[in-house]
Design a protein around this motif. Structure first.
Motif, PDB file in Angstrom:
ATOM      1  N   THR A 165     -71.626  20.444  68.298  1.00 55.67           N
ATOM      2  CA  THR A 165     -71.173  20.789  66.829  1.00 55.67           C
ATOM      3  C   THR A 165     -72.137  19.941  65.881  1.00 55.67           C
ATOM      4  O   THR A 165     -72.778  18.891  66.580  1.00 55.67           O
ATOM      5  N   SER A 222     -69.452  27.614  64.530  1.00 58.36           N
ATOM      6  CA  SER A 222     -68.906  26.213  64.901  1.00 58.36           C
ATOM      7  C   SER A 222     -69.052  25.974  66.402  1.00 58.36           C
ATOM      8  O   SER A 222     -69.665  26.691  67.147  1.00 58.36           O
ATOM      9  N   ASN A 244     -69.713  27.744  72.214  1.00 59.25           N
ATOM     10  CA  ASN A 244     -69.500  27.640  73.684  1.00 59.25           C
ATOM     11  C   ASN A 244     -69.011  29.098  74.264  1.00 59.25           C
ATOM     12  O   ASN A 244     -69.439  29.602  75.089  1.00 59.25           O
ATOM     13  N   ALA A 290     -66.737  16.218  76.514  1.00 57.96           N
ATOM     14  CA  ALA A 290     -65.584  15.675  76.361  1.00 57.96           C
ATOM     15  C   ALA A 290     -65.271  15.808  74.909  1.00 57.96           C
ATOM     16  O   ALA A 290     -66.069  15.579  74.194  1.00 57.96           O
ATOM     17  N   SER A 304     -66.681  25.880  68.982  1.00 57.92           N
ATOM     18  CA  SER A 304     -66.149  26.913  69.724  1.00 57.92           C
ATOM     19  C   SER A 304     -66.713  28.339  69.921  1.00 57.92           C
ATOM     20  O   SER A 304     -67.118  28.828  70.998  1.00 57.92           O
ATOM     21  N   PRO A 305     -67.321  28.820  68.775  1.00 58.80           N
ATOM     22  CA  PRO A 305     -67.976  30.164  69.031  1.00 58.80           C
ATOM     23  C   PRO A 305     -69.368  29.854  69.728  1.00 58.80           C
ATOM     24  O   PRO A 305     -69.924  30.667  70.308  1.00 58.80           O
ATOM     25  N   HIS A 351     -63.315  24.945  77.175  1.00 57.65           N
ATOM     26  CA  HIS A 351     -63.651  24.291  78.562  1.00 57.65           C
ATOM     27  C   HIS A 351     -63.044  25.027  79.920  1.00 57.65           C
ATOM     28  O   HIS A 351     -63.116  24.336  80.779  1.00 57.65           O
TER      29      HIS A 351
END
Ligand SMILES: Cc1ncc(COP(=O)(O)O)c(C=O)c1O
Length: 412
Positions: A222, A93, A98, A170, A95-96, A125
């Motif tokens: 995403t 997803s 990033n 953002a 978060s992983p 971030h």
């Protein structure tokens, strides 16, 4: 769902209720969308049964001839659509995804610079409770008093802190992001530039938001927000050297086997997003957001930055004597799902902030148009201004249901 119903009627019943909930409410959550039935079919496919650690042609399990083709198609479609040289579609997803970029490009303790969460940035971030703020030295930039990114202030902060990576993108920012300017700032200190376009990927593909492709070293997104695919992510970059690092960070650095059913569904959503109709969709998302912004302003609502260039608006409820939580609850009561949000410089807590975040990707998928935004703004205003009036609330409920029936999430 007849099979599921026979085997597990409890889960079947709950899924059926969730289906009805989605049909009979309007989601104004900017990070949500309604994936097509083709995407859902791919997600519910036998691709889920297969283990495929590694990459196409280099797997740690046999029997991946077909999965290789599916993943390669997803990769090729992503590269073509976003104009990047390398794509990885395996991150579970956003978060992983990033996290993998941090792992690929940085060492623990390195300085990173991203947008602060209360100003509209994402947890990953560099926010203090997240891995990105714990393992790395995170420096955070914000927005000016009107809510706009202040590029001069970001440039000075970069010169002062010399981050190794700058993150732009953002979660709650309603204006165009100037990727070229971010590139210049990154170059001034020799930093990598990561553009996290999770929220606006569909707008970028649809040609209604500038693309970071000419400027960013790495792009993450995403696939389930404006891109309207399954929950998943894509990481893209411009050089083979970075691509190799990112691939290694995903596997074996962070993950094991990719979720092949998601990979297949990502390929489907990219195919959908490459159609001319998707450009029309993206344009309509922005037109709807702008129509809603001007209607809400006419009803006396105050918008952070005064309006929107993209798919979302951030309403500052202070002048209405309401908190974000109260607004979210009142709208929820009539079937409008929106989410409370911090506004820049918010004196209130994140649990009951001063703002409300509203987005148009999901309602635009249903077919609502700029004319419908007038009705929607009227409903929102009447509910928020008359929370205690049961007859107004009952009327609003009926009006929302009427919109839902006119524009079903899934035609039956
Ligand atoms: C800008 C941005 N990046 C990353 C993410 C993380 O995505 P996920 O929730 O899939 O981990 C989000 C989610 O809202 C986001 O808005």
């Amino acid at each position: 769902m007849s099979l599921l119903n026979a085997i597990d009627p409890v889960i079947a019943g709950l899924l059926s209720k969730e289906y009805e909930r989605q049909q009979h409410t309007l989601s104004l959550i900017p990070s949500e969308n309604i994936a097509s039935e083709a995407v859902l079919e791919a997600l519910g496919s036998v691709a889920s049964n297969k283990y495929s650690e590694g990459y196409a042609g280099k797997r740690y399990y046999g029997g991946n001839e077909i999965i290789d083709q599916i993943e390669s198609l997803a990769v090729e479609r992503a590269k073509t659509l976003f104009g990047m040289e390398h794509a990885n579609v395996q991150a579970y997803s956003g978060s992983p995804a990033n996290q993998a970029v941090y792992l690929a490009l940085l060492q623990p303790g390195d300085t990173v610079m991203g947008m602060a969460l209360p100003a509209g940035g994402h947890l990953t971030h560099g926010w203090k409770v997240n891995f990105s703020g714990k393992i790395y030295k995170a420096v955070q930039y914000g927005v000016d008093e009107k809510g706009f990114l202040d590029y001069d202030a970001i440039a000075s902060l970069a010169l002062q802190e010399k981050p190794k990576m700058i993150i732009c993108g953002a979660t709650a920012y309603s204006r165009v992001i100037d990727f070229k300017r971010f590139r210049e700032i990154a170059d001034s200190v020799g930093a990598y530039l990561l553009a996290d376009i999770s929220h606006i990927a569909g707008l970028v593909v649809g040609g209604v938001h500038p693309s970071p492709a000419p400027y960013a070293d790495v792009i993450t997104t995403t696939t389930h927000k404006t891109l309207r695919g399954p929950r998943g992510a894509i990481i893209m970059c411009r050089t083979t050297e970075l691509g190799t690092k990112i691939d290694k960070a995903i596997f074996p650095g962070l993950q094991g086997g990719p979720h092949n059913q998601t990979t297949a569904a990502i390929a489907v959503c990219l195919e959908e997003a490459s159609q001319p109709s998707f450009q029309t969709y993206a344009k309509q998302i922005v037109e709807n957001a702008q129509a809603l912004a001007s209607e809400l302003t006419a009803h006396g609502f105050s918008l952070v930055t005064g309006g929107t260039d993209n798919h979302l608006l951030l309403v500052d409820l202070t002048n209405k004597g309401l908190t974000g939580q109260q607004a979210e609850d009142a709208l929820n009561e009539v079937g409008i799902i929106a989410n409370k949000n911090m506004i820049p410089g918010d004196p209130r807590s994140p649990f009951d902030p001063s703002g409300l975040r509203i987005g148009t990707p999901s309602i635009t998928t249903r077919g609502l148009n700029s004319e419908d935004m007038k009705t929607l703004a009227k409903i929102i205003a009447s509910v928020l201004e008359n929370r205690e009036d049961s007859s107004i609330i009952a009327t609003a409920k009926k009006q929302v249901l009427d919109l839902c029936n006119r524009y079903p999430a899934y035609p039956r």
